[in-house]
Design a protein around this motif. Structure first.
Motif, PDB file in Angstrom:
ATOM      1  N   VAL A 214      58.047 150.334  23.468  1.00 35.15           N
ATOM      2  CA  VAL A 214      56.626 150.333  23.125  1.00 35.15           C
ATOM      3  C   VAL A 214      56.495 150.208  21.607  1.00 35.15           C
ATOM      4  N   PRO A 215      55.481 149.514  21.102  1.00 36.86           N
ATOM      5  CA  PRO A 215      55.280 149.465  19.651  1.00 36.86           C
ATOM      6  C   PRO A 215      55.201 150.866  19.048  1.00 36.86           C
ATOM      7  N   ALA A 216      55.688 151.011  17.834  1.00 37.96           N
ATOM      8  CA  ALA A 216      55.689 152.304  17.156  1.00 37.96           C
ATOM      9  C   ALA A 216      54.266 152.849  17.026  1.00 37.96           C
ATOM     10  N   PRO A 217      54.122 154.169  16.920  1.00 36.98           N
ATOM     11  CA  PRO A 217      52.777 154.765  16.831  1.00 36.98           C
ATOM     12  C   PRO A 217      51.898 154.155  15.740  1.00 36.98           C
ATOM     13  N   LYS A 218      52.449 153.956  14.540  1.00 39.82           N
ATOM     14  CA  LYS A 218      51.647 153.374  13.464  1.00 39.82           C
ATOM     15  C   LYS A 218      51.153 151.986  13.832  1.00 39.82           C
ATOM     16  N   ARG A 219      51.979 151.241  14.568  1.00 37.60           N
ATOM     17  CA  ARG A 219      51.584 149.895  14.980  1.00 37.60           C
ATOM     18  C   ARG A 219      50.462 149.951  16.002  1.00 37.60           C
ATOM     19  N   ARG A 220      50.477 150.956  16.864  1.00 30.95           N
ATOM     20  CA  ARG A 220      49.404 151.091  17.844  1.00 30.95           C
ATOM     21  C   ARG A 220      48.083 151.471  17.177  1.00 30.95           C
ATOM     22  N   ILE A 221      48.165 152.304  16.141  1.00 34.75           N
ATOM     23  CA  ILE A 221      46.962 152.626  15.381  1.00 34.75           C
ATOM     24  C   ILE A 221      46.415 151.366  14.721  1.00 34.75           C
ATOM     25  N   GLU A 222      47.308 150.486  14.276  1.00 34.23           N
ATOM     26  CA  GLU A 222      46.879 149.227  13.674  1.00 34.23           C
ATOM     27  C   GLU A 222      46.211 148.329  14.712  1.00 34.23           C
ATOM     28  N   ILE A 223      46.670 148.384  15.966  1.00 36.02           N
ATOM     29  CA  ILE A 223      46.004 147.622  17.032  1.00 36.02           C
ATOM     30  C   ILE A 223      44.545 148.069  17.138  1.00 36.02           C
ATOM     31  N   ILE A 224      44.331 149.385  17.131  1.00 39.60           N
ATOM     32  CA  ILE A 224      42.967 149.919  17.192  1.00 39.60           C
ATOM     33  C   ILE A 224      42.142 149.346  16.050  1.00 39.60           C
ATOM     34  N   ARG A 225      42.719 149.335  14.848  1.00 37.48           N
ATOM     35  CA  ARG A 225      41.996 148.841  13.677  1.00 37.48           C
ATOM     36  C   ARG A 225      41.615 147.370  13.846  1.00 37.48           C
ATOM     37  N   ARG A 226      42.546 146.547  14.285  1.00 39.92           N
ATOM     38  CA  ARG A 226      42.281 145.115  14.389  1.00 39.92           C
ATOM     39  C   ARG A 226      41.260 144.805  15.483  1.00 39.92           C
ATOM     40  N   LEU A 227      41.338 145.512  16.592  1.00 39.17           N
ATOM     41  CA  LEU A 227      40.352 145.307  17.654  1.00 39.17           C
ATOM     42  C   LEU A 227      38.969 145.751  17.195  1.00 39.17           C
ATOM     43  N   ALA A 228      38.910 146.906  16.551  1.00 42.40           N
ATOM     44  CA  ALA A 228      37.623 147.420  16.074  1.00 42.40           C
ATOM     45  C   ALA A 228      37.002 146.480  15.050  1.00 42.40           C
ATOM     46  N   GLN A 229      37.817 145.939  14.166  1.00 40.54           N
ATOM     47  CA  GLN A 229      37.307 145.000  13.161  1.00 40.54           C
ATOM     48  C   GLN A 229      36.762 143.730  13.800  1.00 40.54           C
ATOM     49  N   ALA A 230      37.266 143.403  14.995  1.00 42.44           N
ATOM     50  CA  ALA A 230      36.782 142.224  15.717  1.00 42.44           C
ATOM     51  C   ALA A 230      35.563 142.540  16.569  1.00 42.44           C
ATOM     52  N   GLY A 231      35.040 143.771  16.463  1.00 43.07           N
ATOM     53  CA  GLY A 231      33.842 144.145  17.205  1.00 43.07           C
ATOM     54  C   GLY A 231      34.085 144.548  18.637  1.00 43.07           C
ATOM     55  N   ILE A 232      35.328 144.876  18.978  1.00 42.66           N
ATOM     56  CA  ILE A 232      35.673 145.272  20.347  1.00 42.66           C
ATOM     57  C   ILE A 232      35.665 146.797  20.446  1.00 42.66           C
ATOM     58  N   PRO A 233      34.880 147.384  21.340  1.00 45.99           N
ATOM     59  CA  PRO A 233      34.868 148.840  21.488  1.00 45.99           C
ATOM     60  C   PRO A 233      36.249 149.355  21.906  1.00 45.99           C
ATOM     61  N   VAL A 234      36.776 150.330  21.164  1.00 46.42           N
ATOM     62  CA  VAL A 234      38.122 150.829  21.409  1.00 46.42           C
ATOM     63  C   VAL A 234      38.104 152.331  21.661  1.00 46.42           C
ATOM     64  N   ARG A 235      38.883 152.741  22.637  1.00 44.47           N
ATOM     65  CA  ARG A 235      39.085 154.160  22.941  1.00 44.47           C
ATOM     66  C   ARG A 235      40.496 154.561  22.529  1.00 44.47           C
ATOM     67  N   VAL A 236      40.643 155.688  21.824  1.00 42.57           N
ATOM     68  CA  VAL A 236      41.964 156.237  21.557  1.00 42.57           C
ATOM     69  C   VAL A 236      42.280 157.200  22.697  1.00 42.57           C
ATOM     70  N   MET A 237      43.398 156.959  23.366  1.00 46.48           N
ATOM     71  CA  MET A 237      43.776 157.739  24.548  1.00 46.48           C
ATOM     72  C   MET A 237      44.981 158.605  24.212  1.00 46.48           C
ATOM     73  N   ALA A 238      44.769 159.882  24.056  1.00 49.81           N
ATOM     74  CA  ALA A 238      45.855 160.819  23.765  1.00 49.81           C
ATOM     75  C   ALA A 238      46.482 161.220  25.094  1.00 49.81           C
TER      76      ALA A 238
END
Length: 364
Positions: A214-238
């Protein structure tokens, strides 16, 4: 090598470098088990690591329906069976037993792709009896696991949903979702898409041990950032939260997700259905023997003394003081961070059934 009727964990552990499970016990449906035993003929020769094998399946149906009150959706699509991410805790591992394969190493090395999924999806959406409601992707195995790069099944299905104006909710850990930002951002603008990114831990070393591909944790946080910047609603799932191992990170995970642009948040406690329990216990004994007993004790406290309770309303979070404490911490954190636990409803009024080849097109 020759085979007998008992599994050699040592042999598989030597070949399972870079995998989540270290064993390959047969499924609950098999009457016999097998093992590899050293007969001395290849002494001193290194054992070849397990490679990922992909077979193809032509599905008759691709939409799976459920009536679970624990889930916020009643239908889902899974483009793949098995998952190369290899998360040792994956609740979907027991599903591989229905294929006659092991929920252990087979689940992450012997995968099934369904290349005709998008065509089958078109047929199902075109059926007169079909009634639109949000479709979930990534509910059993990750739609953006590594083999999606070669097969592109998830993207093909996503294009069908976009073309028909059908709402979709995706759960993933994979960076490949960034490839599909073009489709997802357009769908999000129409109120048709949202994404959940699962972050189990922020500790890169721990992540590599329990979810090796699986991508490293920091990389997954970056996925959230890139999706959010594209206007896509994102949920962080702990999720899943593992007592005495990852649950101390709950607030940090939510904060990192919020700072990256997540709008909503959720959490789930570790689930140990069927073959997952022995796999996780084996993993704990190997990597965290000092706290394995405490972790299992906490889980059993939340499930009436059992490793797992599959009852609705119980299986996702358990019950009792420890489960209530984690739930309280989550509630306090989301309020402090300004996160929500539910997003805006997606639109269903834009759906237009696809026109299949040879079918008469509507005049209106």
């Amino acid at each position: 090598m020759f085979y007998n009727e008992a599994m050699s964990h040592h042999t598989y552990a030597m070949r399972a470098i870079g995998r989540g499970s270290s064993s390959n016990d047969v499924s609950r449906f098999d009457r016999l088990s097998r093992t590899e035993e050293d007969d001395g003929w290849d002494a001193g020769e290194p054992l070849a690591p397990l490679r990922t094998e992909v077979s193809l399946e032509v599905p008759r149906r691709i939409i799976t329906y459920n009536k679970s009150p624990d889930l916020p959706f009643d239908r889902s699509i899974n483009a793949y069976r098995g998952c190369e991410h290899g998360c040792v805790y994956c609740f979907a591992r027991p599903s591989h037993a229905y294929l006659g394969l092991s929920p252990g190493l087979d689940f992450e090395t012997r995968l099934v792709a369904r290349p005709d999924a998008s065509q089958v999806l078109q047929r199902e959406l075109a059926a007169k009896r079909y009634r639109v409601a949000p479709i979930a992707m990534g509910t059993n195995t990750d739609p953006y696991q590594p083999i999606e790069k070669d097969h592109g099944i998830t993207r093909a299905c996503l294009q069908v949903l976009s073309d028909t104006g059908h709402p979709v909710a995706i759960v993933t850990k994979g960076t490949l979702i960034e490839r599909d930002i073009d489709i997802l951002s357009d769908m999000a603008q129409r109120g048709l898409a949202r994404v959940g990114i699962s972050v189990t831990t922020l500790d890169a070393k721990l992540s590599r041990l329990m979810e090796p591909r699986v991508p490293a944790p920091k990389r997954r946080i970056e996925i959230i950032r890139r999706l959010a910047q594209a206007g896509i609603p994102v949920r962080v799932m702990a999720s899943p939260m593992i007592p005495a191992l990852t649950d101390p990170e709950l607030e940090a995970i939510l904060t990192a997700g919020r700072d990256a642009g997540a709008r909503t948040a959720s959490w789930i406690m570790l689930r140990l259905p069927r073959e997952v329990s022995p796999l996780v216990q084996e993993w704990l004994a190997q990597h965290y023997p000092d706290r394995a007993g405490r972790i299992m004790a906490r889980l059993r406290e939340m499930h009436g003394g059992a490793d797992y309770d599959a009852r609705w309303g119980q299986r996702m979070r358990g019950s009792g003081p420890y489960a209530e404490m984690v739930a309280q911490r989550f509630n306090v954190a989301v309020k402090r961070l300004g996160l929500k636990t539910a997003g805006s409803p997606m639109r269903c009024d834009l759906f237009r059934p696809p026109v299949l080849p040879g079918a008469q097109m509507s005049l209106f």
